[in-house]
Every structure is written in C-alpha cells, then in structure tokens.
Design an enzyme around this catalytic site. Sequence first.
Site, PDB file in Angstrom:
ATOM      1  N   GLU A 153       0.854  -1.173   0.000  1.00 43.23           N
ATOM      2  CA  GLU A 153       0.000   0.000   0.000  1.00 43.23           C
ATOM      3  C   GLU A 153       0.903   1.240   0.000  1.00 43.23           C
ATOM      4  O   GLU A 153       2.063   1.160   0.415  1.00 43.23           O
ATOM      5  CB  GLU A 153      -0.941  -0.025   1.219  1.00 43.23           C
ATOM      6  N   ASP A 154       0.402   2.358  -0.476  1.00 45.25           N
ATOM      7  CA  ASP A 154       1.180   3.601  -0.467  1.00 45.25           C
ATOM      8  C   ASP A 154       1.592   3.944   0.964  1.00 45.25           C
ATOM      9  O   ASP A 154       0.957   3.508   1.918  1.00 45.25           O
ATOM     10  CB  ASP A 154       0.341   4.766  -1.013  1.00 45.25           C
ATOM     11  N   ALA A 155       2.614   4.760   1.097  1.00 43.28           N
ATOM     12  CA  ALA A 155       3.097   5.138   2.427  1.00 43.28           C
ATOM     13  C   ALA A 155       2.022   5.829   3.256  1.00 43.28           C
ATOM     14  O   ALA A 155       1.968   5.671   4.475  1.00 43.28           O
ATOM     15  CB  ALA A 155       4.317   6.042   2.299  1.00 43.28           C
TER      16      ALA A 155
END
Lengths: 366, 205
Positions: free
Chosen positions: A179-181
């Site tokens: 998942e994105d940061a």
Amino acid sequence: MQIHAKNALVDLKDVIKYIAGNRLAKACNVAVDADSEMRIECVFKHQETASDHQFLVDREGSSIKVKSFRKKGVDYTTGDSLSAVLAELDKCDDATVASKLGVPPPSVKTAAEIDSLVFKRASLFIGGRYLKLQRNISQTPFIVDGKRMTELSVSEVIGEPIKDLVLCDSYNLVGSGREDADVRMLGDGRPFYIECINPRKTNVSQDLIAQVEGRLTEKDSPVQCRMLQIIKPEDTRIIKEGEENKTKHYCALVWFATPLSTETLDEINRIGSSEIVLQQNTPIRVLHRRSPLVRPRKLLRLEVAPIEGHFYKVRIESEAGTYIKEFVHGDLGRTSPSLSSLAGGVVADILELDVENVSLDFPPKI
Amino acid sequence: MAISDKNAVSITYDPEQYSYLDAWVSKPDMYLGRYFTQRLYCGPVSTKRKHEEATEGDSSSESESAIERPKEWQYVYMAPNKLCVIGVAHGHPLLDAALRKDAGNITKIEFSDSIKKSVIKGKGKKQALRLMPETKICTIYTDANKEYTLRAAVKGLLMEWNPKIEQDPQLVYRNPEQAFLIIVNPLTDDDSKIFSECVSASHTD
C-alpha cells in the site's frame, strides 16, 4: 570438425564443483549435500584467457551489448554473461571461431586463481502478516537522492529485531502487494515474509519469534505483526500468487465539492451493490515507470455513507491491482467510471485511505 | 451480501482536521493543487485566420494584430514524478469570460499529424515523439472562423495525447479538467528546466 557450444558435453562448472567439493569434504570431514544450508560460492579468475571471448563481442552484428556504468562509486560492466557469450558463439560460423580461437585452443601457461571465496548460510524465511496503524510509513526504506522519504518502514520495524535474533547479514521484506506510504493497513494485516540473508542462528525457537511480535504490540508500535513464524522456502510462493488473485477491502474518507443529494447517494449505492467494471488508464502518478495501458478492473462492491457536510465514508471491495485513489477523483478522466463521475461529475477527492482486509490464507497454521 | 462488517465500525475519520477545505467549495479545482505543481504557459500567438491566409506577407500588419491579440494561456500541471499534463487554461481566449464571445465556440479540435502518428509503446522512451515547448500539438477551430494553435509548453517526450477531446470538443467547456491535451515526460528532474517557458499560476488572476 564441428564446434557446438549448446551441445557441450560437460559444463566446466560441474567438473570443478564435483572435484573441489569432494576434496573439501574429505579435508573437513563433512559430506557434500546439494540441499545443505551451507553454501560456498567460489569465483575463479584467469587473466590469460579473460578476453578470449572478445572477438564475439567485437564482431559485426554481435548480439552482445556491453554496458559500462557507475553505481555508488563503483564501475560495473555488464552484457557479456556466459549465456550471452554462448548464444553468440552458436551464431558464429565455425571458420571464424577456428581462426580467432585456434582449434584446438593453445595450452595455457598460467594456472587459474581464486578471485573470491564466500561462505553463506541458505536464507531463513520468516512469515506473518503486518499491520500499519499510522500513515507515512513505507513498506521498505524509501530513499530518493540519498534522503529518506519516510522516517519508518515496515521492513525495518519488523526486520531489525529479527536480524538481532538470527544474526543475518541483511534482510528483505516481501509483501503480498503493498500500500502507499500514506495508507494504513488494518484488519488482519497483509501477508509478508522476510528473507534473512546468511543467518548465523537458524535454530531460533518459536517462542523467541513470538516475543518479537509481542513486544511490538505491547509498546503500541505503529507497525505490528501477527502470526510471525519460520516458514519453509516453498511457502513463499503463496505470497506472490495471492497478490494477483485476491480481492482487497478498502475504506476511505472522501470529500465532495457539493454534498450529495439523497437521490444521488441512493443511486451510487444501488450501482455499487453489484459489480462495476472500471477502465483505468495507467495513473499519471506511475506513468513514468509503468506501461501506458488501459486496464479493466472490477469493483465488486461500493458503499458510500455520509459523515457530515462534504465528508463521506466510502467502502470498496475490488479486484487486485485496482487504483483506488484514481477511482475516486478520476485521474483527469483517465479512470472511468469514477466516484466523481458517478456523483454526476462533482469533484471528489480522497483524503484518507485504509486497507481493511487482504484475504489470503497465509502464513500456514503453526 | 454487504461488505464484511467486522472492520466497518472500527474505522472512523475526523473531518475536523480538514476545515481548510472550506476554501475549496467555491473553487473545486483547487484539489488539483494537491497532486500537481501548477504553472501557466503562453505560446506565440496564433497569427493565422482562415480567411487571412491568402493575404499574409505584409509583416507590419501581422505584428500589429499580434500585439492586440490576447495571450493564449495553457496550463502545465506537473506531477511529483515530473510528468506534465498540458491543457487549455481558464485565461485562454476560448475560456475566458470576457474574451470567449470574440473567440467563438469550439467546433473542432484536431491534433497534429506528428502527434497522431507517434509511437507510444512501453515506457515511452526511445521511440517517442520529441517535443519542444513551442512545438504545435493541435489546432482548435471555432465558429467565429478563428483557429487557435496549442503548443507543447514543455520540452520532452510525448507520453500520451487525449483522443477524447478530438471526439468530443465540447469537453473543454463541460469538463475542463478532463480536457487535457497531452502528457509530456520532461526527462529531467530540474524544475527550472521543465518550467523554463512557464510562469507561475497566479499570473493571470
């Protein structure tokens, strides 16, 4: 006389492996075992014949492309690998090979030398599921131009205590997707494994591993794990297979430029109760590193609920590989339909995104 | 068969921290500022009028009309990965409230041949079309017999052009956000080089 590289009767590497391996085994009073955890990597060099293959690189129409570059202050040259050289040798006519190399090749005057000898333990694999309870944490260290973009990474929070336990040289975290940061990973967490490179201690008890998990939970670490355990190397396959096939559940905070009327809201939920097929052009934010394609992706379920005013809670169940952020705002019309278009073209922006659930059966029950 | 409710209750959001979004309500396009660095580009003015083609050659009258001509603003939205999205800005005669009448209504949008024939494969490197900021990318025709030339605005490789806008020119009025023209890869990380021909977005406000 015919020279065929492909049908080479014996690979020199195998000869050396068997001879040297057996001698070493006798000298150290151990047995040679191809499945052993202990690996020895030996690189030989022989200056005298090191450029014998150069005529294959230089000749007209050669398929060998040699590239030189510099990385972290060290010069590298690639392109003339064994397979590339053998492929080119096959293409080369026998007369040329005979004239350049000599048939038979002249006897050598110097002995080969050992360039490097490295002893390694086969990697240890530890698997589990990780939770990311705060935002701005990347899965692996995210460094651009020497600067860290996020203070923490999932791999370091879980990897460091494991490294202290098994005394490995380094570790790699591989997750089933990522998942994105700025996105949290909640629910039961995301399946992952950590490969510990060259561990010195492999007989670590499950209790000690469970302690790593326990300590992270106790101190309310922003990154925690569940079901942490040593896994068999074969089990790591499940992680990558699951990434393509499994659906994901998301929850998001969305802002609409105009609060939705009851009719619009009901209509969106009605449409969302059955499958929606999106056509997603490669999002602009990844277009520099992914091919420009239109990917059809299914939204299995969409639910929109009002929080207050312009703010709504949106829950989505989607096929793996769906770009959720782009589905919300539409990526300048490049994802269609989008939540914005479903709301009648009202500007929609996604403020927070959470992964509620990654349904993959991993790690195997202890 | 609703989405499993096991996790539904546990996730809550706090809209209070987003009170600054009140400013967005009157200007919904402001959300783009979260995703892009926004700049404006003003290309050489379109000097050709359909019925004037035959009489061009008198350079002094041409430069006089060039001075009178309003600036043709294009937007340049740069994503964090440096890719630039180019489109017609609000200040352009076609969209500006005061200048629209004069400009006329859009009847047709046509991309240049070089754009339409360009090869965009893989990650768009070696074979992609090279663009300079002043490269003409498309022409917009109006019912007032005017033609507007749009330019690349940024030097780099063509990554994508938007066929939707040729098929549906009214998109520029209906949904200006989706009416982008092209996406360019500037092949440099240096913002000052990327925006060498651009000015800051507040220029025409």
